[in-house]
Design an enzyme around this catalytic site. Sequence first.
Site, PDB file in Angstrom:
ATOM      1  N   LYS A  34       5.634  49.665 -56.094  1.00 34.78           N
ATOM      2  CA  LYS A  34       7.044  49.340 -56.310  1.00 34.78           C
ATOM      3  C   LYS A  34       7.711  49.168 -54.949  1.00 34.78           C
ATOM      4  CE  LYS A  34      10.490  52.376 -57.429  1.00 34.78           C
ATOM      5  NZ  LYS A  34      11.724  52.079 -56.678  1.00 34.78           N
ATOM      6  N   ASP A  61      11.856  46.188 -57.401  1.00 31.31           N
ATOM      7  CA  ASP A  61      12.901  47.000 -58.054  1.00 31.31           C
ATOM      8  C   ASP A  61      14.244  46.767 -57.370  1.00 31.31           C
ATOM      9  OD1 ASP A  61      14.282  49.051 -59.346  1.00 31.31           O
ATOM     10  OD2 ASP A  61      13.411  50.635 -58.116  1.00 31.31           O
ATOM     11  N   LYS A  63      17.078  45.777 -59.203  1.00 31.74           N
ATOM     12  CA  LYS A  63      18.126  46.129 -60.183  1.00 31.74           C
ATOM     13  C   LYS A  63      19.313  45.159 -60.136  1.00 31.74           C
ATOM     14  CE  LYS A  63      17.162  51.122 -60.002  1.00 31.74           C
ATOM     15  NZ  LYS A  63      16.302  51.282 -58.825  1.00 31.74           N
ATOM     16  N   ASP A  66      25.005  41.063 -61.917  1.00 29.57           N
ATOM     17  CA  ASP A  66      26.038  40.143 -61.429  1.00 29.57           C
ATOM     18  C   ASP A  66      26.386  39.206 -62.600  1.00 29.57           C
ATOM     19  OD1 ASP A  66      27.663  38.452 -59.747  1.00 29.57           O
ATOM     20  OD2 ASP A  66      26.456  39.071 -58.037  1.00 29.57           O
ATOM     21  N   PRO A  68      26.032  36.102 -65.104  1.00 34.66           N
ATOM     22  CA  PRO A  68      24.768  35.526 -65.572  1.00 34.66           C
ATOM     23  C   PRO A  68      24.215  34.411 -64.690  1.00 34.66           C
ATOM     24  CG  PRO A  68      26.198  35.946 -67.435  1.00 34.66           C
ATOM     25  CD  PRO A  68      27.008  36.263 -66.209  1.00 34.66           C
ATOM     26  N   THR A  70      24.591  33.752 -61.487  1.00 35.03           N
ATOM     27  CA  THR A  70      24.067  34.255 -60.205  1.00 35.03           C
ATOM     28  C   THR A  70      22.734  34.962 -60.409  1.00 35.03           C
ATOM     29  OG1 THR A  70      26.314  34.498 -59.417  1.00 35.03           O
ATOM     30  CG2 THR A  70      24.643  35.724 -58.222  1.00 35.03           C
ATOM     31  N   THR A 121      18.837  57.734 -63.895  1.00 42.19           N
ATOM     32  CA  THR A 121      18.557  59.154 -64.171  1.00 42.19           C
ATOM     33  C   THR A 121      19.460  60.069 -63.346  1.00 42.19           C
ATOM     34  OG1 THR A 121      16.686  58.880 -62.670  1.00 42.19           O
ATOM     35  CG2 THR A 121      16.166  59.019 -64.992  1.00 42.19           C
ATOM     36  N   ARG A 213       7.289  60.337 -53.862  1.00 39.93           N
ATOM     37  CA  ARG A 213       6.926  61.419 -52.933  1.00 39.93           C
ATOM     38  C   ARG A 213       5.697  62.248 -53.298  1.00 39.93           C
ATOM     39  NH1 ARG A 213      13.062  63.051 -52.817  1.00 39.93           N
ATOM     40  NH2 ARG A 213      12.791  62.019 -54.826  1.00 39.93           N
TER      41      ARG A 213
HETATM   42  O1  C5P Z   1       9.857  60.110 -54.822  1.00 38.62           O
HETATM   43  P1  C5P Z   1      10.095  59.918 -56.299  1.00 38.62           P
HETATM   44  O2  C5P Z   1       8.848  60.104 -57.151  1.00 38.62           O
HETATM   45  O3  C5P Z   1      11.257  60.775 -56.794  1.00 38.62           O
HETATM   46  O4  C5P Z   1      10.493  58.389 -56.440  1.00 38.62           O
HETATM   47  C1  C5P Z   1      10.950  57.826 -57.647  1.00 38.62           C
HETATM   48  C2  C5P Z   1      11.263  56.378 -57.452  1.00 38.62           C
HETATM   49  O5  C5P Z   1      11.792  55.856 -58.662  1.00 38.62           O
HETATM   50  C3  C5P Z   1      12.296  56.105 -56.368  1.00 38.62           C
HETATM   51  O6  C5P Z   1      11.962  54.834 -55.782  1.00 38.62           O
HETATM   52  C4  C5P Z   1      13.594  55.992 -57.134  1.00 38.62           C
HETATM   53  O7  C5P Z   1      14.528  55.155 -56.490  1.00 38.62           O
HETATM   54  C5  C5P Z   1      13.120  55.360 -58.435  1.00 38.62           C
HETATM   55  N1  C5P Z   1      13.999  55.601 -59.580  1.00 38.62           N
HETATM   56  C6  C5P Z   1      14.305  56.860 -60.050  1.00 38.62           C
HETATM   57  N2  C5P Z   1      15.142  57.004 -61.139  1.00 38.62           N
HETATM   58  C7  C5P Z   1      15.656  55.918 -61.751  1.00 38.62           C
HETATM   59  C8  C5P Z   1      15.335  54.628 -61.290  1.00 38.62           C
HETATM   60  C9  C5P Z   1      14.501  54.499 -60.187  1.00 38.62           C
HETATM   61  O8  C5P Z   1      13.826  57.856 -59.513  1.00 38.62           O
HETATM   62  N3  C5P Z   1      16.402  56.067 -62.826  1.00 38.62           N
END
Ligand code: C5P
Length: 246
Positions: A34, A61, A63, A66, A68, A70, A121, A213
């Site tokens: 990603k 990713d 996201k 804007d 439609p 664009t 989230t 991570r």
């Molecule tokens: O390091 P970690 O496992 O927390 O990374 C989760 C990834 O998923 C990050 O790139 C974060 O921006 C992305 N993400 C998220 N929650 C969301 C959408 C995307 O943690 N709702």
Amino acid sequence: MQRDVIIACDFSSAEECYKFLDKFQNLKRKPFLKIGMELFYAAGPDIVKELKRKGFKIFLDLKLHDIPNTVKKAMKVLSNLDVDMVNVHASGTIEMMKAAKEGLTREDGTRPLLIAVTQLTSTSQEAMTKQLLIDNPIDETIAHYAKNAMEAGLDGVVCSPLEASKVKQYCGPDFLTVTPGIRFADSAADDQVRITDPAKARELGSDFIVVGRPITAATEPVAAYQRCVEEFCEKEDFLYNPSNFI
Ligand code: C5P
């Protein structure tokens, strides 16, 4: 659709990303990656092209959200990058999601997977009610946004694994759920709040887990990736077979 583990390459430069990926060069099957805003804004389309050339699958990713027209035009550009998955915010409306799909679809009818972010989230019930003036419970809002995404012809949504089963219940088993918020049962949560481990995510109906991570900051990133695959994928999944790694 087979389950897969997507590594979130949250790095601030191309060099950092390539240095990390060097560790994976002996794997027979390249991992699904990603690329988010941080790396894309730092390294641009070149890094996407280079990683595709090296054989990685890419979830871009960005996201989009804007008007439609664009979004449609931006998606056409992203489609030409030959990525495998892209996303938009479902709150941009059904019209915007339809426009995104139109822009993404190539002349030969092929296109990357298109998924929608429901509610981030990081958004709490309190913030949704007080700041966004959405009174419904968060899980109902997420399921409703998922239905909108399905109506617009999208392939699935990004959500927490804890909402994956509700999404499947509303939208059917083939509607994809892409779920971040993954931690090993014995590791730190960092700043994630609603977390599950890879095996639980599978049980709850995730099709793709997005893991940052726990892999990127591990002392042995390849071993951590393989552990995710072993815990998340089932025996019949392609990825599970250890011979696909060496
Ligand atoms: O390091 P970690 O496992 O927390 O990374 C989760 C990834 O998923 C990050 O790139 C974060 O921006 C992305 N993400 C998220 N929650 C969301 C959408 C995307 O943690 N709702």
